[in-house]
Design an enzyme around this catalytic site. Structure first.
Site, PDB file in Angstrom:
ATOM      1  N   ARG A 209       0.948  -1.359  -0.027  1.00  0.00           N
ATOM      2  CA  ARG A 209       0.005  -0.052   0.079  1.00  0.00           C
ATOM      3  C   ARG A 209       0.973   1.250   0.139  1.00  0.00           C
ATOM      4  O   ARG A 209       0.341   2.190  -0.349  1.00  0.00           O
ATOM      5  CB  ARG A 209      -0.741  -0.069   1.338  1.00  0.00           C
ATOM      6  CG  ARG A 209      -2.163   0.890   1.173  1.00  0.00           C
ATOM      7  CD  ARG A 209      -3.240   0.862   2.056  1.00  0.00           C
ATOM      8  NE  ARG A 209      -2.567   1.294   3.696  1.00  0.00           N
ATOM      9  CZ  ARG A 209      -2.444   0.330   4.364  1.00  0.00           C
ATOM     10  NH1 ARG A 209      -2.743  -0.963   4.499  1.00  0.00           N
ATOM     11  NH2 ARG A 209      -2.331   0.862   5.437  1.00  0.00           N
ATOM     12  N   TYR A 262     -17.276  17.938 -12.703  1.00  0.00           N
ATOM     13  CA  TYR A 262     -17.636  16.635 -12.488  1.00  0.00           C
ATOM     14  C   TYR A 262     -18.827  16.194 -11.375  1.00  0.00           C
ATOM     15  O   TYR A 262     -18.385  16.763 -10.473  1.00  0.00           O
ATOM     16  CB  TYR A 262     -16.220  15.680 -12.619  1.00  0.00           C
ATOM     17  CG  TYR A 262     -16.922  14.045 -12.384  1.00  0.00           C
ATOM     18  CD1 TYR A 262     -17.627  13.558 -13.417  1.00  0.00           C
ATOM     19  CD2 TYR A 262     -16.285  13.391 -11.367  1.00  0.00           C
ATOM     20  CE1 TYR A 262     -17.686  12.231 -13.302  1.00  0.00           C
ATOM     21  CE2 TYR A 262     -16.201  11.927 -11.225  1.00  0.00           C
ATOM     22  CZ  TYR A 262     -17.331  11.380 -12.337  1.00  0.00           C
ATOM     23  OH  TYR A 262     -17.395  10.093 -12.288  1.00  0.00           O
ATOM     24  N   ASP A 335      -7.796  20.537 -11.896  1.00  0.00           N
ATOM     25  CA  ASP A 335      -7.884  19.449 -12.501  1.00  0.00           C
ATOM     26  C   ASP A 335      -7.726  19.489 -13.924  1.00  0.00           C
ATOM     27  O   ASP A 335      -8.679  19.992 -14.555  1.00  0.00           O
ATOM     28  CB  ASP A 335      -9.455  18.794 -12.098  1.00  0.00           C
ATOM     29  CG  ASP A 335      -9.839  17.320 -12.633  1.00  0.00           C
ATOM     30  OD1 ASP A 335      -9.029  17.052 -13.637  1.00  0.00           O
ATOM     31  OD2 ASP A 335     -10.487  16.612 -12.069  1.00  0.00           O
ATOM     32  N   LYS A 360      -8.551   8.628 -18.408  1.00  0.00           N
ATOM     33  CA  LYS A 360      -8.722   9.272 -19.512  1.00  0.00           C
ATOM     34  C   LYS A 360      -7.557   9.455 -20.491  1.00  0.00           C
ATOM     35  O   LYS A 360      -7.204   8.212 -21.054  1.00  0.00           O
ATOM     36  CB  LYS A 360      -9.572  10.620 -19.105  1.00  0.00           C
ATOM     37  CG  LYS A 360     -10.483  10.599 -18.068  1.00  0.00           C
ATOM     38  CD  LYS A 360     -11.471   9.762 -18.328  1.00  0.00           C
ATOM     39  CE  LYS A 360     -12.831   9.860 -17.402  1.00  0.00           C
ATOM     40  NZ  LYS A 360     -12.442   9.731 -15.832  1.00  0.00           N
TER      41      LYS A 360
END
Length: 544
Positions: A209, A262, A335, A360
């Site tokens: 992790r 978004y 962003d 994306k």
């Protein structure tokens, strides 16, 4: 162990069982491969056993060791690549025949065997030295490549291919592509190594992790492209957004964001942050005065916005808002998913952090979920600390897909930029299209800002069809090339109707509060031929 019972003829020796078929070693003898079969024996033949007691002169009389100049490197690499669980010192990689096997004196053979043993020892020493130079304390548990790629990689296109890899990944391999390191934990040879790690005298990821060598390569590649000191890559774009917000906005703090964004980001900001006592001011992307008012009235920790935004592709003047926020002690996070790191350098424009849904354009193949955030070492470390607690770790196989996808990022984005701009111009001239939203068009409200801070305007175009919900559905269903799906930025074109795809749970009146009309279409252009896409859109519009 004595090996005198073996009949030695020019052949390749292997430490592997007969059933283990390694890829062939280089042939330096010139003899046909078929003349050098592998030993049909399960016994291990080591260099030391060839000159230790018990080797008869008859057994070695036909054995000639002729090592090429790069033998040590070949042996070292083959040992690691083909049989990582077998010690290097247990392998004699090959014997190369020079056609003089029958008349070689025993003393020459013995000397050759000793040379083989010396070569193996040198190989082990070289391995240790290579690893020491890579990570300290002879460990390959943590990577760290030479990030001075900018010295000879002057373009983003070259950086996307080579950054994080070309000058060494500290993953022991000679492979061109970065290996996938599938592990959940990293071991320590002795307790003292663990103590050294805990007291910061030794580096290690310790647990999956907290990091992975494959993931580090993806992070360094993105850092190089963004001009960032550090990058943290996570399991999704939303993971990156939410962890960033929780790490940088304190309980009881205040943040500013924009109306167009978004929807899932808006839901988190409006519904979850207030549970931590965080208040929010929402402004129009172009409302700099509104931002200044919010900064004067509140102790703002962060201004977070997309640029361009989703789905109307509004653009924020990053340099202006960064200067304004910094004057009031607030951080700025952009962003830049719709822009990509190629079209827009948010950090260079003054932002403190830049975030991407790497799902994306960065991944670019509609086959992986990931998110990343880049900026100064100090800020990214704050976010990383919370990330290590919350999880949301990117799988190393997904990190490999991001690395693979980035190698063609510049090629894909160039094509998508061009196709989107040309198609936006076509759409704007059509009577069956009411309005087109694309920052590359002079009609866009922030076109001048986009021209100033972007080198390309992206591969997504939003537009409103001349019709209602059902008319727009008919248009979308008539398209033959794009997939009806969420997401964008991949090689395949994708189309969606936001009123249905993202806002179907809201009433028409509620959707309109966010500017989402029933006839709105968001079209993500892939890398298909422009003329094919144009013909498809025109024929679909012809059906309405």
């Amino acid at each position: 162990m004595a090996v005198s019972s073996c009949s030695f003829t020019p052949r390749v020796f292997s430490a592997y069982p007969p059933s283990f078929d390694c890829r062939p070693d280089p042939d330096f003898s010139g003899a046909p491969i078929g003349d050098k079969p592998r030993v049909a024996s399960t016994r291990r033949v080591t260099a030391s056993s060839l000159y230790a007691g018990g080797v008869s002169s008859r057994g070695l009389s036909s054995l000639i060791f002729r090592f090429p100049p790069n033998f040590v490197r070949q042996l070292s690499i083959k040992a690691r690549r083909n049989c990582s669980n077998i010690g290097v010192a247990q392998i004699v990689a090959a014997s190369w025949s020079n056609g003089q096997a029958s008349d070689t004196p025993p003393s020459t053979a013995a000397a050759s065997a000793q040379a083989a043993a010396a070569a193996v020892t040198a190989t082990v020493n070289d391995d240790v030295a290579a690893v020491e130079g890579c990570t300290d304390n002879r460990s390959v548990q943590i990577g760290g490549s030479d990030n001075s790629t900018a010295a000879f990689l002057s373009s983003d296109g070259s950086i996307t291919v080579h950054a994080g890899e070309r000058l060494g990944r500290c993953i022991v391999t000679d492979a061109i592509t970065t290996p996938v390191v599938n592990t959940s934990a990293y071991f320590f040879k002795k307790t003292q190594e663990l103590i050294d790690f805990k007291e910061k005298r030794r580096k290690s990821f310790e647990y999956g992790r907290y990091g992975n060598p494959t993931t580090v390569v993806a992070e360094e590649k993105i850092s190089a492209l963004e001009g960032a000191e550090s990058t943290l890559i996570m399991a999704s774009g939303m993971c990156a957004s939410t962890v960033m917000l929780m790490a940088l906005v304190p309980a009881g703090g205040h943040m500013v964001t924009t109306t167009d964004c978004y929807r899932k980001t808006r839901i988190f900001i409006e519904n979850f942050l207030p549970k931590m006592g965080i208040s929010v001011t929402v402004i129009d992307p172009a409302d700099v005065d509104g931002l200044e008012t919010a900064l004067n009235k509140n102790k703002v920790s962060l201004f977070f916005t997309e640029s361009p935004t989703n789905p109307f592709l509004r653009c924020v003047d990053i340099e202006k808002v960064s200067n304004l926020c910094h004057s009031k002690g607030a951080l700025v996070c952009i962003d830049g998913t719709f822009a990509t790191p190629l079209n827009q350098k948010a950090l260079a424009l003054g932002a403190d952090l830049v975030l991407h849904s790497a799902t994306k354009f960065i991944g670019g193949h509609n086959d992986v979920l990931a998110g990343c955030i880049s900026g100064s070492e100090k800020l990214v470390t704050e976010i990383r600390t919370l990330h290590h607690v919350l999880g949301g770790t990117l799988n190393p196989n997904a990190a490999y897909l991001i690395i693979r996808g980035m190698k063609t990022l510049h090629l894909r984005v160039q094509q998508q930029n061009l196709t989107a701009l040309r198609m936006a111009e076509v759409l704007e001239a059509l009577p069956r299209v009411r309005r087109v939203y694309y920052p590359g068009l002079p009609s866009h409200p922030e076109h001048e800002i986009a021209k100033k801070q972007m080198t390309g305007f992206g591969g997504v175009v939003s537009f409103e069809v001349d019709g209602d919900l059902m008319t727009t559905i008919k248009f979308v269903d008539a398209l033959k090339i794009p997939y009806i799906a969420p997401s964008f930025g991949g090689c395949e074109s994708i189309v969606d109707q936001p009123a249905i795809m993202s806002y179907w749970d809201l009433s028409q009146a509620e959707r309109r509060k966010y500017g989402i009309e029933d006839n709105l279409v968001r079209f993500s252009f892939g890398v298909e031929d422009f003329e094919d896409l144009k013909a498809d859109i025109l024929q679909a519009l012809g059906t309405i």
